[in-house]
Design a protein around this motif. Structure first.
Motif, PDB file in Angstrom:
ATOM      1  N   TYR A  60       3.954 -11.393 -14.225  1.00  0.00           N
ATOM      2  CA  TYR A  60       5.014 -12.110 -14.958  1.00  0.00           C
ATOM      3  C   TYR A  60       4.793 -13.623 -14.860  1.00  0.00           C
ATOM      4  N   PHE A  61       4.550 -14.115 -13.647  1.00  0.00           N
ATOM      5  CA  PHE A  61       4.353 -15.564 -13.459  1.00  0.00           C
ATOM      6  C   PHE A  61       3.043 -16.027 -14.095  1.00  0.00           C
ATOM      7  N   MET A  62       2.021 -15.161 -14.083  1.00  0.00           N
ATOM      8  CA  MET A  62       0.727 -15.523 -14.659  1.00  0.00           C
ATOM      9  C   MET A  62       0.797 -15.575 -16.190  1.00  0.00           C
ATOM     10  N   TYR A  63       1.390 -14.557 -16.793  1.00  0.00           N
ATOM     11  CA  TYR A  63       1.420 -14.479 -18.263  1.00  0.00           C
ATOM     12  C   TYR A  63       2.514 -15.357 -18.882  1.00  0.00           C
ATOM     13  N   GLU A  64       3.721 -15.309 -18.319  1.00  0.00           N
ATOM     14  CA  GLU A  64       4.871 -15.981 -18.938  1.00  0.00           C
ATOM     15  C   GLU A  64       4.933 -17.471 -18.631  1.00  0.00           C
ATOM     16  N   HIS A  65       4.438 -17.874 -17.450  1.00  0.00           N
ATOM     17  CA  HIS A  65       4.554 -19.279 -17.036  1.00  0.00           C
ATOM     18  C   HIS A  65       3.206 -19.972 -16.840  1.00  0.00           C
ATOM     19  N   GLY A  66       2.106 -19.233 -17.004  1.00  0.00           N
ATOM     20  CA  GLY A  66       0.774 -19.831 -16.837  1.00  0.00           C
ATOM     21  C   GLY A  66       0.507 -20.325 -15.427  1.00  0.00           C
ATOM     22  N   LYS A  67       1.136 -19.690 -14.434  1.00  0.00           N
ATOM     23  CA  LYS A  67       0.999 -20.145 -13.047  1.00  0.00           C
ATOM     24  C   LYS A  67      -0.169 -19.452 -12.339  1.00  0.00           C
ATOM     25  N   ASP A  68      -0.588 -20.069 -11.236  1.00  0.00           N
ATOM     26  CA  ASP A  68      -1.559 -19.437 -10.347  1.00  0.00           C
ATOM     27  C   ASP A  68      -0.781 -18.600  -9.334  1.00  0.00           C
ATOM     28  N   VAL A  69      -1.246 -17.384  -9.094  1.00  0.00           N
ATOM     29  CA  VAL A  69      -0.538 -16.439  -8.220  1.00  0.00           C
ATOM     30  C   VAL A  69      -1.499 -15.932  -7.153  1.00  0.00           C
ATOM     31  N   LEU A  70      -0.986 -15.770  -5.926  1.00  0.00           N
ATOM     32  CA  LEU A  70      -1.742 -15.142  -4.843  1.00  0.00           C
ATOM     33  C   LEU A  70      -1.003 -13.881  -4.420  1.00  0.00           C
ATOM     34  N   VAL A  71      -1.710 -12.738  -4.379  1.00  0.00           N
ATOM     35  CA  VAL A  71      -1.114 -11.482  -3.914  1.00  0.00           C
ATOM     36  C   VAL A  71      -1.921 -10.977  -2.726  1.00  0.00           C
ATOM     37  N   VAL A  72      -1.228 -10.734  -1.613  1.00  0.00           N
ATOM     38  CA  VAL A  72      -1.849 -10.192  -0.397  1.00  0.00           C
ATOM     39  C   VAL A  72      -1.399  -8.741  -0.243  1.00  0.00           C
ATOM     40  N   PHE A  73      -2.349  -7.807  -0.112  1.00  0.00           N
ATOM     41  CA  PHE A  73      -2.031  -6.389   0.102  1.00  0.00           C
ATOM     42  C   PHE A  73      -2.344  -6.034   1.551  1.00  0.00           C
ATOM     43  N   ASP A  74      -1.304  -5.782   2.337  1.00  0.00           N
ATOM     44  CA  ASP A  74      -1.481  -5.547   3.763  1.00  0.00           C
ATOM     45  C   ASP A  74      -0.868  -4.192   4.156  1.00  0.00           C
ATOM     46  N   ASP A  75      -1.635  -3.111   4.265  1.00  0.00           N
ATOM     47  CA  ASP A  75      -3.038  -3.070   3.926  1.00  0.00           C
ATOM     48  C   ASP A  75      -3.319  -1.828   3.082  1.00  0.00           C
ATOM     49  N   LEU A  76      -4.457  -1.841   2.378  1.00  0.00           N
ATOM     50  CA  LEU A  76      -4.782  -0.773   1.437  1.00  0.00           C
ATOM     51  C   LEU A  76      -5.303   0.489   2.130  1.00  0.00           C
ATOM     52  N   THR A  77      -5.650   0.416   3.400  1.00  0.00           N
ATOM     53  CA  THR A  77      -6.043   1.626   4.139  1.00  0.00           C
ATOM     54  C   THR A  77      -4.868   2.588   4.203  1.00  0.00           C
ATOM     55  N   LYS A  78      -3.699   2.052   4.549  1.00  0.00           N
ATOM     56  CA  LYS A  78      -2.498   2.891   4.634  1.00  0.00           C
ATOM     57  C   LYS A  78      -2.068   3.371   3.244  1.00  0.00           C
ATOM     58  N   HIS A  79      -2.343   2.562   2.227  1.00  0.00           N
ATOM     59  CA  HIS A  79      -2.071   2.992   0.846  1.00  0.00           C
ATOM     60  C   HIS A  79      -2.939   4.203   0.502  1.00  0.00           C
ATOM     61  N   ALA A  80      -4.208   4.185   0.900  1.00  0.00           N
ATOM     62  CA  ALA A  80      -5.110   5.318   0.654  1.00  0.00           C
ATOM     63  C   ALA A  80      -4.647   6.557   1.416  1.00  0.00           C
ATOM     64  N   TRP A  81      -4.162   6.363   2.642  1.00  0.00           N
ATOM     65  CA  TRP A  81      -3.645   7.496   3.415  1.00  0.00           C
ATOM     66  C   TRP A  81      -2.457   8.139   2.703  1.00  0.00           C
ATOM     67  N   THR A  82      -1.573   7.285   2.175  1.00  0.00           N
ATOM     68  CA  THR A  82      -0.399   7.789   1.447  1.00  0.00           C
ATOM     69  C   THR A  82      -0.836   8.605   0.233  1.00  0.00           C
ATOM     70  N   TYR A  83      -1.822   8.093  -0.492  1.00  0.00           N
ATOM     71  CA  TYR A  83      -2.285   8.795  -1.694  1.00  0.00           C
ATOM     72  C   TYR A  83      -2.967  10.116  -1.332  1.00  0.00           C
ATOM     73  N   ARG A  84      -3.680  10.143  -0.198  1.00  0.00           N
ATOM     74  CA  ARG A  84      -4.296  11.393   0.266  1.00  0.00           C
ATOM     75  C   ARG A  84      -3.223  12.431   0.574  1.00  0.00           C
ATOM     76  N   GLN A  85      -2.168  11.996   1.246  1.00  0.00           N
ATOM     77  CA  GLN A  85      -1.053  12.896   1.574  1.00  0.00           C
ATOM     78  C   GLN A  85      -0.412  13.440   0.297  1.00  0.00           C
ATOM     79  N   MET A  86      -0.173  12.542  -0.675  1.00  0.00           N
ATOM     80  CA  MET A  86       0.382  12.946  -1.966  1.00  0.00           C
ATOM     81  C   MET A  86      -0.496  13.980  -2.655  1.00  0.00           C
ATOM     82  N   SER A  87      -1.800  13.709  -2.691  1.00  0.00           N
ATOM     83  CA  SER A  87      -2.735  14.563  -3.415  1.00  0.00           C
ATOM     84  C   SER A  87      -2.833  15.951  -2.798  1.00  0.00           C
ATOM     85  N   LEU A  88      -2.762  16.019  -1.475  1.00  0.00           N
ATOM     86  CA  LEU A  88      -2.793  17.325  -0.816  1.00  0.00           C
ATOM     87  C   LEU A  88      -1.535  18.123  -1.144  1.00  0.00           C
TER      88      LEU A  88
END
Length: 487
Positions: free
Chosen positions: A233-261
């Motif tokens: 939203y900030f990038m497209y609508e306001h032309g701003k620079d944005v920083l996104v930190v994902f802490d952490d994607l290992t646990k995201h992968a674990w969640t998706y593995r649990q879902m998939s099983l």
């Protein structure tokens, strides 16, 4: 007289057949599609994550009340979207974009789909602007550009989150919007980050999207996509620079593995499903630098991955390394030696390279990485020898000075102009003759003196980003005065 016509909204209804943890099997949704929102009784919500000819598979993302077989559900033919807007700045929200800090309800100005499409090649331009991380090693030797995807990887408790939070602190007064996305971490870990936000006034330009370990599997799965949609939203609508930190994607992968099983999908390597690569690639490819016609905004991603005993060849680490523009590798052995930030220069790389660096930093740090790597090799060799020659001792002392130059305290990011002054001081031999334990104090004293006596040099450096002859002369004069008073 104009007629006012209400737009007809198509809805489908179905029945819950079976519930397995956070996955509901539903009959009757014959026109469903992936990512579609489903409403349950008692205010619960779900999103369709798969379907076959018999039933739709729905992931529960918000449980207002218990979901049981026989419940009737409704679904409108639209994808799952969240409200976005300026109101999100300074707030902590959950993975549905709803306030999680006890503050007023966030209404938003627009709605953005959670699973948005990445900008095409024609919508992007090459990266040309440096992204200041505030970490000396990164800015000097692993430079980042605005719009880059740089992986932070390493064992637990090696300072990965600190690199990311320092990058957030560095963006103060730069106009960059910072989003910290917490996925599957403990509440205590999230509280530490919130304390950093409180102490450093980050809430004026930052926000947190939170799905901790105590939240539902659905919210942990959606959190990074929601954070990216808010950033878009900030990038497209306001032309701003944005920083996104994902802490952490290992646990995201674990969640998706649990879902998939639970979804009864065929497990593959390490019991992960076959589309685990796409899970993260569709996320990180949304980072980019937009063309001027689309506002010229950018989104920089700093995904974090946790390794086990330094193994970067694991399934999730090797996947994410292959889809990002480089990695910052945190070494637990270096951390144990007291070298912080514990970044391993042998395994860390930025594929953007020095083309985005300040000319001044590029000029001064050109051979620094090689010098440091050679010093570490020499240090290993001299550990097994009783005595060393004068030449080797001189090289060791110079290497120790480099080592001390690269060290820094956590939550103390160093601005780019200060890094240039410190690098120039090192190149001019100001650190020679000082014991390693005294070098940090010497560096602090140099910065204070230059800021006090030559503020115009610092201001000019920020403006032109390179060291002119006049600046070098002014700094040399200051260093000569510093040496005289130090003696």
């Amino acid at each position: 007289m104009a007629l006012k016509i209400n737009i007809v909204q198509l809805k489908e209804s179905g029945v819950v057949v079976e519930v397995k943890q956070d996955i509901a099997h539903i009959n009757g949704l014959s026109n469903c599609m992936n990512g579609q929102l489903v409403q349950f009784p008692a205010g619960s919500e779900g999103v369709i994550v798969g379907f076959n000819e018999d039933y739709a598979l729905v992931l529960l993302v918000h449980e207002g009340g218990p979901v049981k077989p026989g419940d009737k559900v409704t679904s409108s033919l639209e994808t799952f979207s969240i409200p976005v807007g300026n109101e999100f700045i300074g707030r902590t929200v959950n993975a549905l974009g709803k306030a999680a800090d006890g503050g007023p309800t966030i209404h938003g100005e627009k709605k953005y789909p959670i699973f948005g499409t990445a900008p095409s090649v024609l919508d992007r331009i090459p990266l040309t602007e440096v992204f200041a991380s505030g970490t000396k090693i990164v800015d000097m030797m692993i430079p980042l550009g605005k719009g880059q995807r740089e992986l932070i990887i390493g064992d637990r408790m090696t300072g990965k989150t600190t690199i990311a939070t320092d990058a957030i602190l560095t963006q103060k007064n730069t106009g960059v919007i910072c989003i910290y996305c917490c996925i599957g971490k403990a509440e205590a870990s999230l509280q530490k980050v919130m304390e950093i936000f409180n102490e450093n006034d980050v809430w004026k330009y930052g926000l947190i999207v939170s799905a901790t370990a105590s939240d539902s599997m659905g919210q942990q799965y959606l959190a990074p996509y929601v954070a990216t949609s808010i950033g878009e939203y900030f990038m497209y609508e306001h032309g701003k620079d944005v920083l996104v930190v994902f802490d952490d994607l290992t646990k995201h992968a674990w969640t998706y593995r649990q879902m998939s099983l639970l979804l009864e999908r065929s497990p593959g390597r390490d019991a992960y499903p076959g589309d685990i690569f796409y899970l993260h690639s569709q996320l990180v490819e949304r980072a980019c630098k937009l063309s001027p016609q689309l506002g010229g905004g950018s989104m920089t991603h700093l995904p974090i991955i946790e390794t086990l005993q330094g193994d970067v060849t694991g399934y999730i680490p090797s996947n994410t390394i292959s889809m990002t523009d480089g990695q910052i590798y945190m070494n637990s052995a270096l951390f144990g030696e007291g070298f912080k930030p514990a970044i391993d220069l042998g395994l860390s790389v930025s594929r953007i390279g020095s083309k985005v660096q300040w000319p001044a930093v590029k000029e001064l740090s050109g051979m620094l990485r090689l010098e440091y790597v050679k010093f570490k090799e020499l240090q290993k060799l001299t550990r097994v020898k009783a005595g060393v020659s004068e030449d080797v001792e001189r090289r060791l002392n110079k290497g120790l000075a480099v080592q001390e130059l690269l060290k820094q305290l956590n939550s103390r990011p160093v601005p780019m102009e200060e890094q240039v002054v410190l690098l120039y001081a090192f190149r001019q031999g100001v650190l020679e003759g000082h014991r390693p334990e005294d070098i940090r104090g010497v560096l602090d004293a140099i910065i204070k003196r230059v800021k006090l006596d030559k503020p115009e040099v610092v201001e000019e450096l920020i403006k032109v980003k390179e060291l002119t002859v006049a600046m070098k002369e002014a700094l040399d004069e200051e260093f000569a005065r510093f040496r005289h008073t130090a003696v």
